[in-house]
Design an enzyme around this catalytic site. Structure first.
Site, PDB file in Angstrom:
ATOM      1  N   ARG A  54      22.056   0.079   6.255  1.00 27.03           N
ATOM      2  CA  ARG A  54      22.055   0.488   7.666  1.00 27.03           C
ATOM      3  C   ARG A  54      21.766   1.985   7.820  1.00 27.03           C
ATOM      4  O   ARG A  54      21.309   2.436   8.862  1.00 27.03           O
ATOM      5  CB  ARG A  54      23.397   0.107   8.310  1.00 27.03           C
ATOM      6  CG  ARG A  54      23.525   0.461   9.774  1.00 27.03           C
ATOM      7  CD  ARG A  54      24.620  -0.366  10.467  1.00 27.03           C
ATOM      8  NE  ARG A  54      25.853  -0.416   9.709  1.00 27.03           N
ATOM      9  CZ  ARG A  54      26.764   0.568   9.643  1.00 27.03           C
ATOM     10  NH1 ARG A  54      26.589   1.668  10.335  1.00 27.03           N
ATOM     11  NH2 ARG A  54      27.855   0.439   8.917  1.00 27.03           N
ATOM     12  N   ASP A 179       8.088   9.085  25.951  1.00 26.12           N
ATOM     13  CA  ASP A 179       7.771   7.806  25.315  1.00 26.12           C
ATOM     14  C   ASP A 179       6.247   7.759  25.182  1.00 26.12           C
ATOM     15  O   ASP A 179       5.535   7.697  26.184  1.00 26.12           O
ATOM     16  CB  ASP A 179       8.294   6.657  26.195  1.00 26.12           C
ATOM     17  CG  ASP A 179       8.011   5.275  25.598  1.00 26.12           C
ATOM     18  OD1 ASP A 179       7.013   5.124  24.867  1.00 26.12           O
ATOM     19  OD2 ASP A 179       8.782   4.341  25.898  1.00 26.12           O
ATOM     20  N   LYS A 204       4.014  -1.604  18.828  1.00 21.08           N
ATOM     21  CA  LYS A 204       2.697  -1.611  19.468  1.00 21.08           C
ATOM     22  C   LYS A 204       1.656  -0.958  18.554  1.00 21.08           C
ATOM     23  O   LYS A 204       1.376  -1.468  17.492  1.00 21.08           O
ATOM     24  CB  LYS A 204       2.786  -0.913  20.829  1.00 21.08           C
ATOM     25  CG  LYS A 204       4.039  -1.276  21.642  1.00 21.08           C
ATOM     26  CD  LYS A 204       3.980  -2.668  22.209  1.00 21.08           C
ATOM     27  CE  LYS A 204       5.295  -3.133  22.834  1.00 21.08           C
ATOM     28  NZ  LYS A 204       5.935  -2.230  23.761  1.00 21.08           N
TER      29      LYS A 204
HETATM   30  C1  LIG Z   1       7.212  -2.042  24.354  1.00 17.95           C
HETATM   31  C2  LIG Z   1       7.649  -0.736  24.908  1.00 17.95           C
HETATM   32  C3  LIG Z   1       8.969  -0.282  24.737  1.00 17.95           C
HETATM   33  C4  LIG Z   1      10.024  -1.135  24.066  1.00 17.95           C
HETATM   34  O1  LIG Z   1       9.723  -1.356  22.742  1.00 17.95           O
HETATM   35  P1  LIG Z   1      10.297  -2.613  21.901  1.00 17.95           P
HETATM   36  O2  LIG Z   1       9.772  -2.331  20.546  1.00 17.95           O
HETATM   37  O3  LIG Z   1       9.778  -3.858  22.531  1.00 17.95           O
HETATM   38  O4  LIG Z   1      11.776  -2.513  22.003  1.00 17.95           O
HETATM   39  C5  LIG Z   1       9.318   0.968  25.234  1.00 17.95           C
HETATM   40  N1  LIG Z   1       8.413   1.737  25.871  1.00 17.95           N
HETATM   41  C6  LIG Z   1       7.153   1.331  26.058  1.00 17.95           C
HETATM   42  C7  LIG Z   1       6.194   2.232  26.779  1.00 17.95           C
HETATM   43  C8  LIG Z   1       6.713   0.093  25.594  1.00 17.95           C
HETATM   44  O5  LIG Z   1       5.452  -0.319  25.789  1.00 17.95           O
END
Ligand SMILES: *Cc1c(COP(=O)(O)O)cnc(C)c1O
Length: 388
Positions: A54, A179, A204
């Site tokens: 962890r 983000d 992504k």
């Molecule tokens: C998909 C996404 C998230 C969340 O990510 P997960 O890996 O699904 O938890 C956060 N911010 C953005 C801009 C995203 O496209």
């Protein structure tokens, strides 16, 4: 040794003067120590070593080092998902009584995290149009700790003026959290534009192959270590195999994004000239409403996601869906294969209709995540579907 002992203890080591080109997956949940001095030294961070799954493994460390370097950050910490990354940033940064200013068009689960979970914890968030710095300034309070934006917004590909925001926040000691899941460092490196902390859904573009859920946070050492402590306490850690997969994906980030952005620009231009398409959203187009900012922030590659409005609304989208042969509907983005999504039914499903319309997300809005295919095949698939 008796067979019971061989079975319990065997299969753990082998001799070799060679080492693997590709790092192995450290599929272990704990590490062994030879003496107490090493226990102390590793625990205190005086010697490099791993302790417990962890807390991280060599697979995590390799992923973190690579992403930190690509972002121009001092350090990074990997975790179980993009949402785990955002949650860990919240718990590391904020406490009851703190205030946050966030973009009105954040990823839906991030909005829910900040609004619902934040409220329960006594953290208040004001959601504003962060593309207007005056709106951000007007929302700041003495107890504001951070401003939270997305580098490229979903689904309309709006840009945050990172340099402008950083200039407004720095003198007040307020952090800028970005983000950058829609951008990746191959498109935009937020730290170069004044961001304090960068969050990624590595699910992504960073992983890029649709086979892993992961998140990562990059920034200054001290802050990242606080986020790491949160990840460990929350139990939001990534598994070693997923860290390995994300690292494997990240190796091809630049070649993937070069091709994906080139394809995306060609598709965006083609869509702009299509009679059934009323509007195209892509920062690489001259028609992007923040063109000057786009040229400053994403001068060479403008991302792998293109959005467009179909003049015929939901019915036109349904017809397109029934006719697409190649491009599949998948409510995510960043894969090597082109996919499409429908924000009204997915990412913006929970948003009240009036708010959704006010945000510019209509019934005809389609979001394309552009892949590595020969763009002619993608255009042909769309052309056939839109001709119907
Ligand atoms: C998909 C996404 C998230 C969340 O990510 P997960 O890996 O699904 O938890 C956060 N911010 C953005 C801009 C995203 O496209």
């Amino acid at each position: 040794m008796r067979p019971e002992t061989v079975a319990a203890r065997g299969g753990r080591q082998t001799e070799s003067v060679t080492r693997p080109l590709t790092p192995p997956i450290y599929q272990t949940n704990v590490f062994v120590f030879d003496d107490l001095a090493t226990v102390d030294a590793v625990w205190e961070g005086e010697r490099a070593g791993f302790v417990y799954g962890r807390f991280g493994t060599p697979n995590h460390a390799m992923l973190e080092r690579m992403l930190a370097t690509l972002e121009g950050a001092e350090a990074a910490v990997a975790c179980a998902s993009g949402m785990a990354a955002s949650t860990a940033v919240c718990t590391a940064f904020l406490q009851a009584g703190d205030h946050l200013v966030a973009a009105r068009d954040l990823y839906g689960s991030t909005t829910a995290l900040l609004a619902a979970e934040g409220r329960r914890l006594g953290i208040e968030t004001t959601f504003v149009d962060t593309t207007d710095i005056d709106h951000v300034r007007a929302a700041l309070r003495p107890e504001t700790r951070a401003v939270w934006v997305e580098a490229l917004s979903n689904p309309l590909l709006r840009l945050a003026d990172l340099d402008g925001l950083a200039r407004a926040l720095l003198p007040r000691g307020i952090s800028l959290i970005v983000d950058a899941s829609f951008a990746s460092p191959a498109v935009l490196r937020p730290i170069e534009h004044g961001a304090d902390l960068v969050i990624h859904s590595a699910t992504k573009l960073l992983s890029g192959h649709g086979d892993v859920t992961a998140g990562i946070v990059a920034g200054p050492c001290g802050v990242v270590e606080r986020v790491r402590a949160s990840v460990i306490r929350l139990g939001a850690s990534l598994g070693p195999f997923d860290a390995w997969l994300a690292t494997r994906g990240l190796r091809t980030l630049y070649v993937r994004l070069e091709r994906q952005c080139e394809n995306a620009l060609r598709l965006a231009r083609w869509l702009e000239s299509h009679p059934r398409v009323s509007r195209v959203y892509y920062p690489g187009l001259e028609s992007h409403p923040q063109r000057a900012l786009a040229v400053a922030l994403v001068p060479t590659r403008a991302g792998a996601v293109v959005a467009f409005d179909l003049a015929g609304g939901r019915r036109a989208v349904e017809t397109m869906m029934s006719r697409l042969a190649l491009i599949e509907f998948a409510p995510s983005f960043g894969d090597v294969a082109t996919t499409w999504s429908y924000p009204v039914a997915t990412s913006h499903r929970g948003v009240p209709e009036a708010d959704r319309r006010a945000a510019g997300v209509g019934e005809g809005l389609v979001r394309l995540s552009v892949g590595l295919e020969a763009v002619e095949d993608i255009i042909a698939d769309l052309a056939g579907a839109l001709a119907a």
